[in-house]
Write an enzyme that holds these catalytic residues in place. Structure first.
Site, PDB file in Angstrom:
ATOM      1  N   ASP A  54       3.677  -0.383  -0.741  1.00 43.30           N
ATOM      2  CA  ASP A  54       2.132  -0.215  -1.094  1.00 43.30           C
ATOM      3  C   ASP A  54       1.809  -0.494  -2.829  1.00 43.30           C
ATOM      4  OD1 ASP A  54       0.132   1.879  -1.610  1.00 43.30           O
ATOM      5  OD2 ASP A  54       0.988   2.895  -2.012  1.00 43.30           O
ATOM      6  N   ILE A 116       2.263   4.734  -3.409  1.00 41.65           N
ATOM      7  CA  ILE A 116       2.633   5.507  -4.690  1.00 41.65           C
ATOM      8  C   ILE A 116       1.290   5.183  -5.680  1.00 41.65           C
ATOM      9  CG2 ILE A 116       4.849   4.012  -4.810  1.00 41.65           C
ATOM     10  CD1 ILE A 116       3.077   1.217  -6.580  1.00 41.65           C
ATOM     11  N   ASN A 167       3.532   9.820   4.004  1.00 37.16           N
ATOM     12  CA  ASN A 167       3.314   8.991   3.587  1.00 37.16           C
ATOM     13  C   ASN A 167       2.872   8.560   2.548  1.00 37.16           C
ATOM     14  OD1 ASN A 167       1.539   6.675   4.217  1.00 37.16           O
ATOM     15  ND2 ASN A 167       2.498   7.085   6.390  1.00 37.16           N
ATOM     16  N   ASN A 168       1.875   8.850   1.739  1.00 37.58           N
ATOM     17  CA  ASN A 168       0.703   8.251   0.954  1.00 37.58           C
ATOM     18  C   ASN A 168       0.588   9.292   0.086  1.00 37.58           C
ATOM     19  OD1 ASN A 168       0.512   6.005  -0.604  1.00 37.58           O
ATOM     20  ND2 ASN A 168      -0.709   5.296   0.822  1.00 37.58           N
ATOM     21  N   ASP A 268      -4.127   0.624   7.134  1.00 43.81           N
ATOM     22  CA  ASP A 268      -3.131   1.821   6.561  1.00 43.81           C
ATOM     23  C   ASP A 268      -2.951   1.534   5.329  1.00 43.81           C
ATOM     24  OD1 ASP A 268       0.090   1.685   5.584  1.00 43.81           O
ATOM     25  OD2 ASP A 268       0.544   0.242   6.897  1.00 43.81           O
TER      26      ASP A 268
END
Ligand SMILES: *[C@@H]1O[C@H](CO)[C@@H](O)[C@H](O)[C@H]1NC(C)=O
Ligand SMILES: *[C@@H]1O[C@H](CO)[C@@H](O)[C@H](O)[C@H]1NC(C)=O
Ligand SMILES: *[C@@H]1O[C@H](CO)[C@@H](O)[C@H](O)[C@H]1NC(C)=O
Length: 354
Positions: A54, A116, A167-168, A268
């Site tokens: 990321d 991140i 995940n994010n 993604d």
């Protein structure tokens, strides 16, 4: 109780497995290929050889990379090296990636950074939020960025039962964020089963010190998340469904879905061009090659740009595509002032001047 019922449902779902196999091949786009689209002014970034999953860029051109993700079932070129955060100053003529020091007291040996996000407070303090998987657990680490020292001061570890498979993340305050769970379960076997039978139980969670709640659900596998420059909309990438969801944010932080954009690739990470609001997506044209790594037949890379996503006909452009000979498994594409950074799940990273 809920979990027991869930496990029971899982048992019944086992009967469907055979039928679900073909569906999974479609969701993974097992046959997807790319036609190469080159960019003229690109080079691989020195020092990134084992993934930069990321990337987030501050308005002043400082780019942060999370590197060295280890994940069950995922290939790694550096399985014994712990992860870290790199920084690159895009204002420099020949920017180089350097690793940030992390304050004492934080467990670096088990650092396994994933998504991140940065947040700048009213007093210009820069916070870096990092999804972490120490020993494959799920936490969110909040750091303060200390620019004079090229270091990160660890402030807080967030763990919550509503963050079972983070995940994010997109930070929206000094202790406030939205996060995607790519699975409902955290147990590796149940996760696998959940994906296989396509339960669509992945979700988006809002977290603040006072309130934590599920604000959107029903995703196949919720992955990248980001926010529009006017802070009104969230964009969520549903990787295995090949979809970008546009959700409206309300004053109480609830979300309502207003649109779904269907794409023909595994989407993604999602980045936003702060100047235009365009959405940049790191994509996997063939998910099977990504998850079953073969150096002779590596995963491809693909970067899409979506313009005017709220309009009736959003414009989708393939900005970059490569069969893996240069870059394998692109997971993020972030732009700043005519520069493009492309990161990958476990391979290298590309710096381009557009
Ligand atoms: C970025 O890419 C990695 C690698 O695929 C993915 O697992 C992760 O969820 C993505 N992170 C964000 C912030 O979307
Ligand atoms: C919105 O949020 C409130 C409180 O934060 C919650 O009680 C309510 O159920 C949510 N509404 C919807 C439609 O999700
Ligand atoms: C990828 O494309 C290059 C030419 O652009 C070609 O030489 C190479 O064989 C291709 N690799 C694969 C794995 O298809």
């Amino acid at each position: 109780m809920g979990r027991l019922v869930s496990v029971g449902l899982m048992g019944m779902a086992l009967a469907l497995l055979g039928e679900r196999f073909l569906a999974l091949r479609n969701r993974l786009k097992a046959t997807g290929e790319v036609e190469s689209v080159d960019l003229p002014n690109c080079h691989l970034i020195k020092g990134i050889e084992a993934g930069a999953e990321d990337i987030d860029i501050l308005p002043n051109g400082l780019a942060f990379f999370s590197v060295g993700l280890k994940y069950p079932g995922l290939h790694s070129f550096a399985p014994d090296k712990s992860g870290g955060i790199l920084m690159m100053d895009l204002k420099e003529e020949k920017p180089r990636a350097l690793e940030l020091r992390i304050s004492r007291g934080f467990d670096l040996a088990s650092f396994n950074p994933h998504g991140i996000s940065t947040f700048i407070d009213d007093d210009d303090t820069v916070y870096l939020f990092v999804v972490n998987h120490p020993e494959f657990k799920n936490t969110v680490e909040i750091f303060k960025f200390q620019e004079e020292e090229n270091s990160l001061l660890h402030l807080k570890t967030v763990k919550h039962e509503l963050l079972p498979s983070v995940n994010n993340i997109i930070a929206i305050g000094p202790r406030h964020f939205y996060a995607t769970n790519d699975h409902y379960f955290s147990d590796p076997f149940l996760k696998y089963l959940e994906t296989y039978v396509n339960l669509h139980w992945a979700n988006v969670v809002y977290y603040s010190p006072n309130e934590v709640k599920v604000v959107a659900d029903g995703f196949d596998s919720a992955n990248g998340i980001n926010i529009s420059p006017d802070k009104k909309y969230l964009y969520v990438a549903d990787m295995l469904a090949h979809e970008i969801h546009v959700l409206e944010k309300h004053p109480n932080m609830n979300l309502t879905q207003i649109k779904v954009l269907q794409l023909d690739t595994l989407v993604d990470n999602v980045s936003i061009d702060p100047s235009s609001g365009d959405i940049w997506i790191g994509c996997h044209p063939n998910g099977q090659k990504l998850f079953v790594y073969d150096p002779n037949n590596p995963p491809s890379s693909e970067v899409l740009r979506v313009q005017n996503i709220l309009s009736e006909k959003p414009l989708v452009t393939t900005v970059y595509a490569n069969n893996g000979s240069v870059l394998q498994g692109s997971s993020v594409a972030a732009v700043h002032d005519g520069k493009l950074l492309i990161g990958t799940l476990y391979h290298r990273a590309l710096y381009c001047e557009l």
